[in-house]
Scaffold this active site. Sequence first.
Site, PDB file in Angstrom:
ATOM      1  N   ASP A   1     -17.589 -21.682  -0.130  1.00 12.51           N
ATOM      2  CA  ASP A   1     -18.638 -22.548   0.379  1.00 12.51           C
ATOM      3  C   ASP A   1     -19.507 -22.925  -0.822  1.00 12.51           C
ATOM      4  O   ASP A   1     -19.454 -22.270  -1.866  1.00 12.51           O
ATOM      5  CB  ASP A   1     -19.453 -21.798   1.438  1.00 12.51           C
ATOM      6  CG  ASP A   1     -20.548 -22.657   2.030  1.00 12.51           C
ATOM      7  OD1 ASP A   1     -20.334 -23.872   2.150  1.00 12.51           O
ATOM      8  OD2 ASP A   1     -21.618 -22.110   2.355  1.00 12.51           O
TER       9      ASP A   1
ATOM     10  N   ASP B   1     -21.375 -17.681   3.137  1.00 13.87           N
ATOM     11  CA  ASP B   1     -22.575 -16.927   3.479  1.00 13.87           C
ATOM     12  C   ASP B   1     -23.201 -17.346   4.791  1.00 13.87           C
ATOM     13  O   ASP B   1     -24.138 -16.708   5.266  1.00 13.87           O
ATOM     14  CB  ASP B   1     -23.627 -17.081   2.374  1.00 13.87           C
ATOM     15  CG  ASP B   1     -24.205 -18.489   2.335  1.00 13.87           C
ATOM     16  OD1 ASP B   1     -23.460 -19.437   2.627  1.00 13.87           O
ATOM     17  OD2 ASP B   1     -25.400 -18.632   2.020  1.00 13.87           O
TER      18      ASP B   1
ATOM     19  N   ASP C   1     -19.317 -20.599   8.328  1.00 10.94           N
ATOM     20  CA  ASP C   1     -18.103 -20.078   7.692  1.00 10.94           C
ATOM     21  C   ASP C   1     -17.428 -18.983   8.508  1.00 10.94           C
ATOM     22  O   ASP C   1     -16.402 -18.463   8.087  1.00 10.94           O
ATOM     23  CB  ASP C   1     -18.441 -19.519   6.294  1.00 10.94           C
ATOM     24  CG  ASP C   1     -19.153 -20.546   5.426  1.00 10.94           C
ATOM     25  OD1 ASP C   1     -18.709 -21.700   5.424  1.00 10.94           O
ATOM     26  OD2 ASP C   1     -20.139 -20.189   4.769  1.00 10.94           O
TER      27      ASP C   1
END
Length: 1181
Positions: A449, A813, A817
Amino acid sequence: MEENSKKDHRALLNQGEEDELEVFGYRDHSVRKALCLVASVLTCGVLLLLFYWRPQWRVWASCIPCPLREADTVLLRTTDKFQRYMRKKVFCLDLSTLKFPVSKKWEESLVADCHSVINQALIKPELKRQRKGIRVTGSKRRRLVCGPNTIEVEIQPIWKLLVKQVLNPFYVFQAFTLTLWLSQGYMEYSVAIIILTVISIVLSVYDLRQQSVKLHNLVEDHNKVQVTIIVKDRGLEELESRLLVPGDILILPGKFSLPCDAVLIDGSCVVNEGMLTGESIPVTKTPLPQMENTMPWKCHSLKDYRKHVLFCGTEVIQVKPSGQGPVRAVVLQTGYNTAKGDLVRSILYPRPLNFKLYSDAFKFMVFLACLGVMGFFYALGVYTYHGVPPKDTATMALILLTTTVPPVLPAALTIGNVYAQKRLKKKKIFCISPQRINMCGQINLVCFDKTGTLTEDGLDLWQTVPTADNCFQEAHSFASGQAVPWGPLCAAMASCHSLILLNGTIQGDPLDLKMFEGTAWKMEDCNVDSCKFGMSVSNIIKPGPKASKSPVEAIATLRQFPFSSSLQRMSVIAQLAGENHFHVYMKGAPEMVARFCRSETVPKNFPQELRKYTVQGFRVIALAHKTLKMGNLSEVEHLAREKVESELTFLGLLIMENRLKKETKPVLKELSEARIRTVMITGDNLQTAITVAKNSEMIPPGSQVIIVEANEPEEFVPASVTWQLVENQETGPGKTETCVYTGNSSTPRGERGSCYHFAMSGKSYQVIFEHFTSLLPKILVNGTVFARMSPGQKSSLIEEFQKLNYYVGMCGDGANDCGALKVAHAGISLSEQEASVASPFTSKTANIKCVPHLIREGRAALVSSFGVFKYLTMYGIIQFISALLLYWQLQLFGNYQYLVQDVAITLMVCLTMSSTHAYPKLAPYRPAGQLLSPPLLLSIFLNSCFSCIVQISAFLYVKQQPWYCEVYQYSECFLANRSNFSTTMSLERNWTGTATLIPGSILSFETTTLWPITTINYITVAFIFSKGKPFRKPIYTNYIFSLLLLAALGLTIFILFSDFQVIYRGMELIPTITSWRVLILVVTLTQFCVTFFVEDAILQNHELWLLIKREFGFSSKSQYRTWQKKLAEDSTWPPTNRTDYSGDGKNGFYINRGYESHEQIPERELKLGSQPTEQHFWTRL
């Protein structure tokens, strides 16, 4: 008839979902059950044991197939590659108590009345939109169908856990082996193994019990919550949460732990979903719009229905009633059907891992067992030939049968994971799935990410760029320290956010917080005076001391449409103090916001201005506004989001600096040097993502970037893909400007170079996924940047990478996700918690340094597992060879001889070999991922050959010595010639061992010769298989293991050369001449040198194997390797500056089957697109 019967016999449950099952109907058969009972008695319970291990055999043996409606037993089978079976008894539900007509046709609904509670609650629960609750009788009916609203995790009794452990196939085989050894007097080793086994079982039972207790305590409070519901004709009523049923109207007080999944219908609230997502950021929930709409509720609540759903297990931290009464929600799911229930179920029944190591290990054990069977028949032949009694013959044959499979093999394979888990914990990386550590050693692609992972989580305000008269105005820089000047842009920044005031502290998303701070305004509690509007007031915002001068005293946020990744925007309805009308403010992705604005308000140079900032890596947010021409508050409350978010005026851009974390660039460089691909999957702007990828050198300097832009089919125009080559032009010292050329000219392949990277948005990925299926793997092989990706698209992308045979790691995080972290082979969550439910691995250090740490430990654990496996395989083969030779003359090693080999060497090796630490530098290649690979098979084969040659030669050569005699047959000869031995000890005539079946079956020159050879062979093999570099540190750094090997070698040599009577008597050896002992030592050392050279210089020589592969034309079977090879030979690839069209020419609404559900798509659109597979409720979120 037969076809209909077969069709009725089988059905599919949870079709298209993660937990899809096949169900087969069976009926008990009295005769079959009686025959099974007789067979169980005749086999002394062995048949029952087989039925316990294979429940499907029990059903097939004792039942007959029948239609499901007649079944009293069902057999459930998973539809994945593992094909696991479960047997369940059928319990009948008395439908007569429900007073509904039952349909006679099996193909139709279970109950004829389509509006009945059975069809609503059992087949497909729907939201019953009523504000007065349900009657008591209706509640009882639903409770009968749906069961209690409890998540029961049974704390299993210790005796039941013990029985389950003991009935494990390995422990059953071990019990048989130990019983056999004990019957032959092999007491010491058997007792040692029994003690270790008991300790292992006790620890396993203790661990299982503790996990059961922890999980029980986690969900226990869920079942004891006191709730208030609305009962029809009776008003408010308090009851325990276990009595809730779908359709109940739940009253939400202040702080409250949700005991079910519910849909908010009145008022709004703020919840903490940290337990499910790992993020402790407050989330605002809004009521379901269009309550009177007859369409399915998920359709008219747009794609992002999650903003209306309160999930079980989350905490309500603040409620905001509307003018119509308290905050209310309709119970949607109960018990294990809730989000928390799904989480608990995934912990109780984790998805099995498909890793070649474990399947290959099973094949190897079968091979070793086959060797044991061959030895069994060999022993039968030899002992029968010599006229040994049948009972003794069978016993000795069974002993040889158990020789090849070491008792410590399964435990030894997992001990490497235990050591790796401890080392990871020291680096603040926590693991809830230790089996995945070995899998981390095979990772060759890592997805990251962007925000909060590669870049800093907190953003710094850079400047605002307001608009006026369809043009961008002079930018306001935050570097001056002055707040944003008053205007619509300032009002939008102050009000358009999801921040809340909790205990005097402003909390919420870091981006919202930073944006609000830039206005220097302050937030106050919504007191009684402020709530005069008669509806929920989310926030009261007033100018702070440092704010720019403003004619407005306060802004009240009346209604909020929260931000979501799929919508890429949020908006609010606000009222300025002293005004009678209302304002709409929107913020979000610039491209998205511009689509909702009137075209004449969007500056013509908007794309160029946006690119100007995104190519520099800035995070860009757009803001928009409009005035609502209505003064009625009730109208505002019932406004649909589509109407609110239309015909807006573009206000300008908010520029925020998103800096790379200092660890990002070195880690990505380390992964690149290790030839591990890195990919960015983000929800941010595509140009920003490309710039971050370049700055972090995820896209190396000098590489070409090709933007892939795909468009959905329109009327008379098929779906298309445009390939845009991005060129870099120097515009100043140290500055780079990115320009996109969309002309028709094509760049020659030679000028493009061989290093290129594809970049695309989530929209383009979606179109390609549906309309260009054959093109997708070609793009993924070189795809590096995927921007504006929704959570579902992230998961889908990782699954597509896995289909190309990549071992994928995912590091993120945020809540967006969660799905991708679970789908990946190794998901790493950057979270403060020690164990995040979102992923198997959690790093408390909030940067990506955990990724190479995890890969290093995974490689070390994988190599350790291979080393231990090879050692134990060789241990079984070496022992098998020596046993075959000694059985030839009806002999075997003595108890203490075995004890030294089994306990002092093998057991200690298994306990310490895997404790070698990982090598600090990642090698540019991965360790072998499967046991059935040429280097490993050759290693075992050649080591077996060397051992076989040395043992056979020693066995035959000792017989040629002048001092040799067959001690166990000719004791007189031995005693007459004992003066030739270099010892003065006296040997008694009856010294033949006390713990063996056949008198004199141990004491011989053959055992005295073979025992030191095999013992030293065990030690040297353990040393050879403990190779250090490139995946582990050198063997000498493992101090305990090195000392144990040296001690074992020293003990063996001491026994070999000592002339102490007590040692020879205890070890049941015969003293020989010194020259023979020296010869034995020289032979074993020579064997070690040859084996070490072959293993290190040939079998473990990576460059040599690459050369062999090139010479003989061997290539990888991985899909991504095949595609890379094909594309390298394709002169037309990659395409640049051209547009391709899909060949199907299909028009209509596009549906991405990877992450859409038909419940989310309006009916009119479903008619245009094909029906997708329905997915599980929580999986879709």
